[in-house]
Enzyme design. Sequence first.
Site, PDB file in Angstrom:
ATOM      1  CE  LYS A 144      -1.717   1.853   3.570  1.00  0.00           C
ATOM      2  NZ  LYS A 144      -1.744   3.629   4.505  1.00  0.00           N
ATOM      3  CG  ASN A 145       2.410   2.634   3.894  1.00  0.00           C
ATOM      4  OD1 ASN A 145       0.773   3.197   3.040  1.00  0.00           O
ATOM      5  ND2 ASN A 145       2.857   2.211   4.971  1.00  0.00           N
TER       6      ASN A 145
ATOM      7  CB  CYS B  85      -4.148  10.969  11.800  1.00  0.00           C
ATOM      8  SG  CYS B  85      -2.970   9.832  12.472  1.00  0.00           S
TER       9      CYS B  85
ATOM     10  NE  ARG C 153       0.298  10.899   9.757  1.00  0.00           N
ATOM     11  CZ  ARG C 153      -0.142   9.162   8.852  1.00  0.00           C
ATOM     12  NH1 ARG C 153      -1.583   8.659   8.863  1.00  0.00           N
ATOM     13  NH2 ARG C 153       0.872   8.984   8.190  1.00  0.00           N
TER      14      ARG C 153
ATOM     15  CG  ASP D 161       2.562   1.645   9.248  1.00  0.00           C
ATOM     16  OD1 ASP D 161       2.363   2.384  10.392  1.00  0.00           O
ATOM     17  OD2 ASP D 161       3.052   1.494   8.251  1.00  0.00           O
TER      18      ASP D 161
ATOM     19  NE  ARG E 209      -8.116   5.353   4.188  1.00  0.00           N
ATOM     20  CZ  ARG E 209      -8.170   6.841   3.941  1.00  0.00           C
ATOM     21  NH1 ARG E 209      -9.470   7.447   4.403  1.00  0.00           N
ATOM     22  NH2 ARG E 209      -7.580   7.238   2.659  1.00  0.00           N
TER      23      ARG E 209
END
Length: 432
Positions: free
Chosen positions: A22-23, A117, A122, A309, A401
Amino acid sequence: MEKFVVTGGKPLFGEVNISGAKNAAVAIIPAVILCDEPCQIDNIPNISDVTLISKILQQMGATVRRINKSSLYIDPTRIRTCSAVTDLVRGMRASYYLLGALIGRYGNAKVALPGGCNFGIRPIDQHLKGFEALGAQTRLVDGAIIEAQCGEDGLEGTHIYLDVVSVGATMNIMLAASRAKGLTVIENAAKEPHIVDLANFLNSMGADVRGAGTDVIKIRGVSYMHGITYSIIPDQIEAGTYMCAAAATRGCITIKNITPKHLESISAKFREMGVKITEYDEAITFDATVKPLKRCNIKTMPHPGFPTDCQPQFTALLMSVPGTSIVNENVWDNRFQYISELIRMGAHISVEGRLAIIEGGTPLTAAPVKATDLRAGAAMIIAALQIKGTTEISSIQFIERGYEDVVEKFRSLGADIKKVYFTGDNEQGITA
Ligand code: EPZ
């Protein structure tokens, strides 16, 4: 309202295929803006963050077409605006990569940014410092939109020392610098696998990026980038999540389509706990049935340290391991919100600043819980899989997501998990 309904208490067994990272995807898709021709990106995860960034590019005039479940065709040649200020942009943190790509390609950008968030503020000061050093003027408009503009001479290569090791700032500066004049040197750069992936992607298009994966990255700007077909690296965090789930249920699984080297810090912790891991070229077998698992401590760090993460998922796993384990969150100021949800399930965890102290091995009971963010949601699934009762997890849009086919993948490992559509208290039907 959609929820996941999980009935746990069974060890996971079987095989799972890991999707693209994803990242990496959320940076590489906007990076196509830098290219003078269309590109095809393969091994794209089929997740809502990818749908969102694709729609944002379409709103700007690019053609984005799904060729199949994991490939996108992107033609950036018809982009007609450098302004991205819609609600879609605001809803996605990684939209900050539009800034680097747009000023790199067109010399100006206007991009809406989301606020804080649920794991703290951030900041993007290091991104902006980089753009300014390259010669762009940046300004915050209405507290929520960043405008960046470079002068007639365009961006010019320079030396940038990052004050904090930031994945986003490193990638964003790489994007802008790849079409600047001359040499840019980023010092104290982040070293995550997705940074190397972005560099490989840019280089395949004709850019000149060296040193990615070390803390000094040198980028010599180029004036043209050609279209390519590129395949994104596997998602090491998705793999780490299935490892945590298999360990938490004392199962044995094979994880395929991965780069074992990217998982080293996670695998090392599991070996310390007593899990038997066998590595192959692009797969591992992960066996948590061999011996009782031992407690352990983790401290999150930028790569090659233990990834933040994977912190919530690991905490959920440690609830199942007798003894006291300590988790030290060293990247984000406030990434423990989800712990109050675990406590609703009976977890014995206390939080002291950046430390979570887990008394593992205590009995857990099913409770309605919510996913407070993407990885927190994964932690709820891992906790629920340990409990014989039935747990309902709400706010699953956060999980979707970033995790492709999460229900199907867990089910293929023998988990009892389904996605259910609720209105109020009434179950309306199974949607997946
Ligand atoms: C990326 O966020 C990931 N997101 C995050 O993954 C991940 O947690 C994080 O890197 C760290 O690995 C994406 O790639 C889209 P950072 P990013 O800039 O780039 C401070 C997930 O669950 N900082 O490396 O925004 C910051 O406050 C998500 O997949 C500044 O002070 O993170 C933090 O403490 C969540 N100034 C630290 O650096 C800046 O300008 C690391 O942040 C930038 C960051």
